[in-house]
Motif scaffolding. Structure first.
Motif, short mmCIF file in Angstrom:
data_model
loop_
_atom_site.label_atom_id
_atom_site.label_comp_id
_atom_site.label_asym_id
_atom_site.label_seq_id
_atom_site.Cartn_x
_atom_site.Cartn_y
_atom_site.Cartn_z
N PRO A 55 -1.35 1.41 11.36
CA PRO A 55 -0.04 0.97 10.86
C PRO A 55 0.01 1.15 9.35
CG PRO A 55 -1.43 -0.91 11.39
CD PRO A 55 -2.15 0.31 11.89
N PRO A 56 1.21 1.27 8.81
CA PRO A 56 1.31 1.49 7.36
C PRO A 56 0.72 0.34 6.58
CG PRO A 56 3.45 0.96 8.31
CD PRO A 56 2.53 1.18 9.45
N ALA A 57 0.11 0.67 5.46
CA ALA A 57 -0.51 -0.35 4.62
C ALA A 57 0.56 -1.18 3.92
CB ALA A 57 -1.43 0.31 3.60
N GLU A 130 5.18 -0.37 -9.03
CA GLU A 130 4.46 0.74 -9.67
C GLU A 130 2.95 0.60 -9.52
OE1 GLU A 130 5.73 0.70 -13.70
OE2 GLU A 130 7.80 1.33 -13.24
N HIS A 131 2.47 -0.63 -9.43
CA HIS A 131 1.03 -0.88 -9.30
C HIS A 131 0.58 -0.97 -7.84
CE1 HIS A 131 1.55 -1.92 -13.54
NE2 HIS A 131 0.24 -1.89 -13.66
N ALA A 132 1.49 -0.94 -6.90
CA ALA A 132 1.16 -1.15 -5.49
C ALA A 132 0.78 0.16 -4.83
CB ALA A 132 2.34 -1.79 -4.77
N SER A 133 -0.11 0.07 -3.85
CA SER A 133 -0.56 1.26 -3.12
C SER A 133 -0.04 1.31 -1.70
CB SER A 133 -2.09 1.31 -3.10
OG SER A 133 -2.62 0.16 -2.46
N GLY A 134 0.59 0.25 -1.22
CA GLY A 134 1.04 0.21 0.16
C GLY A 134 2.25 1.08 0.42
N GLU A 135 2.43 1.43 1.68
CA GLU A 135 3.63 2.19 2.09
C GLU A 135 4.80 1.25 2.34
OE1 GLU A 135 2.65 5.00 5.31
OE2 GLU A 135 0.58 4.46 4.87
N ILE A 136 4.50 0.01 2.71
CA ILE A 136 5.51 -1.03 2.88
C ILE A 136 5.24 -2.07 1.82
CG2 ILE A 136 6.55 -2.71 4.42
CD1 ILE A 136 6.85 0.23 5.32
N LEU A 137 6.25 -2.37 0.99
CA LEU A 137 6.08 -3.31 -0.11
C LEU A 137 6.80 -4.60 0.24
CD1 LEU A 137 6.62 -0.88 -3.13
CD2 LEU A 137 4.52 -1.43 -1.87
N VAL A 138 6.05 -5.68 0.24
CA VAL A 138 6.57 -7.00 0.60
C VAL A 138 6.91 -7.74 -0.68
CG1 VAL A 138 6.11 -9.19 1.77
CG2 VAL A 138 5.18 -7.04 2.69
N ALA A 139 8.14 -8.19 -0.80
CA ALA A 139 8.58 -9.02 -1.92
C ALA A 139 8.63 -10.46 -1.44
CB ALA A 139 9.95 -8.57 -2.42
N LEU A 140 7.93 -11.33 -2.18
CA LEU A 140 7.85 -12.72 -1.74
C LEU A 140 7.96 -13.64 -2.94
CD1 LEU A 140 7.33 -14.51 0.80
CD2 LEU A 140 4.91 -14.47 0.17
N PHE A 205 10.34 -3.59 1.89
CA PHE A 205 11.11 -2.35 1.74
C PHE A 205 10.14 -1.18 1.70
CE2 PHE A 205 10.29 -4.32 -2.33
CZ PHE A 205 9.84 -3.30 -3.14
N ARG A 206 10.66 0.01 2.01
CA ARG A 206 9.84 1.23 2.04
C ARG A 206 9.55 1.71 0.63
NH1 ARG A 206 9.00 3.39 6.99
NH2 ARG A 206 10.51 2.82 8.62
N ALA A 207 8.26 1.94 0.36
CA ALA A 207 7.87 2.45 -0.96
C ALA A 207 8.45 3.84 -1.20
CB ALA A 207 6.35 2.47 -1.07
N SER A 208 8.55 4.66 -0.15
CA SER A 208 9.06 6.02 -0.34
C SER A 208 10.51 6.01 -0.81
CB SER A 208 8.94 6.81 0.96
OG SER A 208 9.65 6.16 2.01
N LEU A 209 11.31 5.07 -0.29
CA LEU A 209 12.70 4.97 -0.74
C LEU A 209 12.77 4.35 -2.12
CD1 LEU A 209 14.52 3.84 2.54
CD2 LEU A 209 14.22 6.14 1.64
N TRP A 210 11.91 3.37 -2.39
CA TRP A 210 11.91 2.77 -3.72
C TRP A 210 11.57 3.81 -4.78
CZ3 TRP A 210 7.85 2.61 -7.16
CH2 TRP A 210 8.12 1.92 -8.35
#
Length: 322
Positions: A55-57, A130-140, A205-210
């Motif tokens: 699964p995506p990171a 910018e510092h994240a490596s995941g493909e899915i970025l969780v905002a919390l 949200f998707r990192a690729s779209l961001w």
């Protein structure tokens, strides 16, 4: 005179008869019998084994300022999630004056400091992304609490559909009734309810779209709704699901905080969703008639926190029109 003497007649002598000699009889020789030779047996060759696609990171990004009372619980619950021990944590700290950065580092989070004059909600999230490596970025939010240990896994699963740009928890429909099932917000649903949708308080949200379009940094609030609306207009979907909701509640905040939040969000909405300033008579009509989320009209009309929210939204729309 005598005539010429003809030659004596010759009897026609036939050629000696020739008996017809038939060709020697040849016995028909059948071709040698060939035993059918079966094709060589081939053992079935199975297709090469494919490793399961992981699964995506995920990377989790928190924006925080003076959140020591809540961030410890928030990060402890994240680490207790299924797979949470290995999840990348990033905390964007906005000039905290308490132990927020130290608490975050104790949980293995990368802490990124952002100076106070440079802060915006969209800018802080962009910096974390910018510092994240995941493909899915969780905002919390640092005061949002994912009590269910399966929350991160469900959030990740929402992105199995490549059309999904973002996903968040939501407990209520636009009319204030309880939301009981997952909703995929598309362009038609967004047009019908433009102020209902995605939230960076507890969403992903998707990192690729961001990377193609970061969050706007010029909005005082609602950068999440604006970003989501942009991608929905491009044909993507926003998933809103009560199963993705976490413990995150501002309804009992101090009255000044409620007023400021409502003003900030109304101003942000009006910056990308142009609306004329609200007239005083419209404000009065909303106070009297919009009773969503209350089971008693009397309680709604006497609520000082609801009054602060309505007045803040009124002020925000007027500020945006300046």
């Amino acid at each position: 005179m005598s005539g010429p003497v003809p030659p004596p007649p010759l009897d026609a002598v036939p050629p000696p008869p020739l008996d017809a000699v038939p060709p020697p009889a040849l016995d028909a020789v059948p071709p040698p019998a060939l035993d059918p030779v079966p094709p060589p047996a081939l053992d079935p060759v199975p297709p090469p084994a494919l490793d399961p696609v992981p699964p995506p990171a995920l990377s989790v990004i928190l924006r925080a300022r003076d959140e020591a009372p809540g961030i410890d619980r928030c990060l402890r619950l994240l680490r207790a999630q299924a797979g949470g021990a290995e999840t990348e944590l990033i905390v964007v700290d906005h000039a905290s004056r308490d132990r927020t950065p130290a608490i975050a580092r104790a949980y293995g989070a990368e802490v990124i400091a952002i100076p106070e004059p440079d802060f915006s909600f969209g800018g802080a999230l962009n910096l974390g992304a910018e510092h994240a490596s995941g493909e899915i970025l969780v905002a919390l939010s640092a005061h949002a609490f994912a009590e269910d240990p399966g929350w991160l896994a469900r959030l990740r699963a929402a992105f199995a559909d490549p059309r999904v740009a973002c996903a968040a928890g939501e407990r209520f429909r636009p009319d204030g009734s309880v939301l009981a099932e997952r909703v995929e917000q598309d362009a038609s649903l967004l047009r019908a309810h433009p102020e209902w949708g995605y939230s960076n308080a507890a969403g992903a949200f998707r990192a690729s779209l961001w990377r193609r379009r970061p969050f706007r940094t010029d909005l005082p609030g609602c950068e999440d709704r604006e970003w989501s609306a942009h991608w929905i207009a491009q044909g993507y979907l926003c998933v809103l699901d009560p199963a993705l909701a976490v413990d995150h509640d501002h309804t009992h905040d101090p009255v000044p905080a409620i007023y400021r939040r409502a003003r900030r969000e109304a101003e942000g909405f009006a910056r990308f969703l142009p609306r004329p300033p609200q007239r005083p008579t419209e404000l009065l009509g909303e106070w009297w008639g919009d009773l969503r989320f209350y089971d008693s009209p009397l309680r709604a009309r006497l609520s000082h926190r609801r009054a602060a929210r309505l007045l803040g939204a009124y002020a925000g729309r007027r500020r945006a029109a300046r």
